[in-house]
Design an enzyme around this catalytic site. Sequence first.
Site, short mmCIF file in Angstrom:
data_model
loop_
_atom_site.label_atom_id
_atom_site.label_comp_id
_atom_site.label_asym_id
_atom_site.label_seq_id
_atom_site.Cartn_x
_atom_site.Cartn_y
_atom_site.Cartn_z
N SER A 90 0.79 -1.23 0.00
CA SER A 90 0.00 0.00 0.00
C SER A 90 0.82 1.28 0.00
CB SER A 90 -0.93 0.01 1.21
OG SER A 90 -0.17 -0.21 2.38
N THR A 193 -2.14 3.61 4.09
CA THR A 193 -1.14 4.68 4.03
C THR A 193 -0.27 4.65 5.28
OG1 THR A 193 -2.67 6.06 2.84
CG2 THR A 193 -0.99 7.21 4.13
N THR A 211 1.70 7.07 0.27
CA THR A 211 0.82 5.96 -0.08
C THR A 211 0.87 5.65 -1.58
OG1 THR A 211 -1.45 5.15 0.19
CG2 THR A 211 -1.21 7.39 -0.59
N ARG A 221 -6.49 9.12 -10.44
CA ARG A 221 -7.05 9.41 -9.11
C ARG A 221 -5.94 9.79 -8.11
NH1 ARG A 221 -6.55 7.29 -3.56
NH2 ARG A 221 -8.52 7.68 -2.53
N VAL A 222 -6.20 10.86 -7.36
CA VAL A 222 -5.32 11.25 -6.26
C VAL A 222 -6.17 11.30 -5.00
CG1 VAL A 222 -3.98 13.18 -5.30
CG2 VAL A 222 -3.68 12.53 -7.70
N GLY A 223 -5.66 10.74 -3.92
CA GLY A 223 -6.43 10.72 -2.67
C GLY A 223 -6.07 11.87 -1.75
N ASP A 224 -6.31 11.65 -0.48
CA ASP A 224 -6.06 12.69 0.52
C ASP A 224 -4.59 12.80 0.91
OD1 ASP A 224 -6.30 10.04 1.62
OD2 ASP A 224 -6.23 10.92 3.63
N THR A 244 -5.75 8.07 7.41
CA THR A 244 -5.65 6.91 6.54
C THR A 244 -7.07 6.42 6.27
OG1 THR A 244 -4.71 4.69 6.31
CG2 THR A 244 -5.34 5.37 8.52
N GLY A 245 -7.20 5.65 5.20
CA GLY A 245 -8.53 5.17 4.85
C GLY A 245 -9.01 5.82 3.57
N GLY A 247 -9.66 8.15 1.09
CA GLY A 247 -9.21 9.52 0.95
C GLY A 247 -10.29 10.50 0.52
N1 ASP Z 1 -5.89 7.48 2.22
C1 ASP Z 1 -5.33 6.71 1.14
C2 ASP Z 1 -5.96 7.14 -0.14
O1 ASP Z 1 -7.15 7.39 -0.16
C3 ASP Z 1 -5.48 5.27 1.28
C4 ASP Z 1 -5.31 4.66 2.64
O2 ASP Z 1 -4.91 5.27 3.58
O3 ASP Z 1 -5.60 3.52 2.82
O4 ASP Z 1 -5.29 7.18 -1.14
#
Ligand code: ASP
Length: 333
Positions: A90, A193, A211, A221-224, A244-245, A247
Amino acid sequence: MKRRNFIKAASLTGAGVLLSRCIGATDPIISEEPYNEQPIIKNKPIIISTWNHGIAANKAAWEKLESGGSALDAVEAGVRVTESDASNRSVGLGGLPDRDGNVTLDACIMNHESECGAVAYLQNIENPISVARKVMEDTPHVMLVGNGAFEFAIEKGFKKKELLTPEAKETWLKWKKSEDLKKPEINSENHDTIGLLAMDKDGNLSGACTTSGWAYKLPGRVGDSPIIGAGLFVDNEIGAACATGMGEAVIRIAGSHTVVELMRYGHSPEEACKLAVERIQKKHKDITGLQVGFIAMNKNGEVGSYSVYAGFNYALKDNANDKMVDAQYDLEW
Ligand code: ASP
């Protein structure tokens, strides 16, 4: 009583929490006065980081702090371990790719002077956190993305590297055969992450977040995680937080910034994480399977965490501890 002290004192009671929130609603700026009181920090240095991979990351971060490095040096050194761990699916090398098989990395870093740097959608560079630090230190910008970020990394001496390991490729190929390509799901196997927060011997805070993002995400795609205020936020007067989680859910509430602001208004790190988690739940009609976790540290060296669902944990390292801590949570899976 100084206004800030009044808010701090008031917030020690439930009514005070409400009061401080009401004050916040009409007048969000409560830090106009300089923060000249020195908090008593009993336990510095201190490091916290997300998930089990945090133990190894904390070790590297601790070594930096022990040898006189700054919190910034520590957070970078810590998460680089996770980025370079090919067995981790990850983060960095060995991370699971997007829908089309490309490993695209997101990372950001922030120091005690509110300086920050980030890269997003970066490919073929093993340690995006170090590129993010270069963006912070060597450019007038905060974030570089995609090919621009890659070219910048090469100019700075980073080496091009294939990040899709044979094992990650095999997992992706299996997914391609069995899953609906249009609906990538986030679950406990396809995300995690690393976010790492450190306070050094001088009491200064820094944070890093890195991450490979949501496995099998749509290309682009770009996350948080690379977004300052969402995946990570540091305010050296108050504290630091990272997420984390999923985004997308974190971005919707500017999650890490929200946690730090809640600490500013007198909440403990755990309360602040919990309130941010509750806000996420309030903003989503369907919370089923939507996991988000926050970790936070305040200027007193107190730490806390909270997640939507059970199962989130973080690694804690200080002079007395080197252990995993289970986060408090709202829902069972
Ligand atoms: N927060 C990360 C994202 O959305 C993924 C993760 O933390 O599991 O890219």
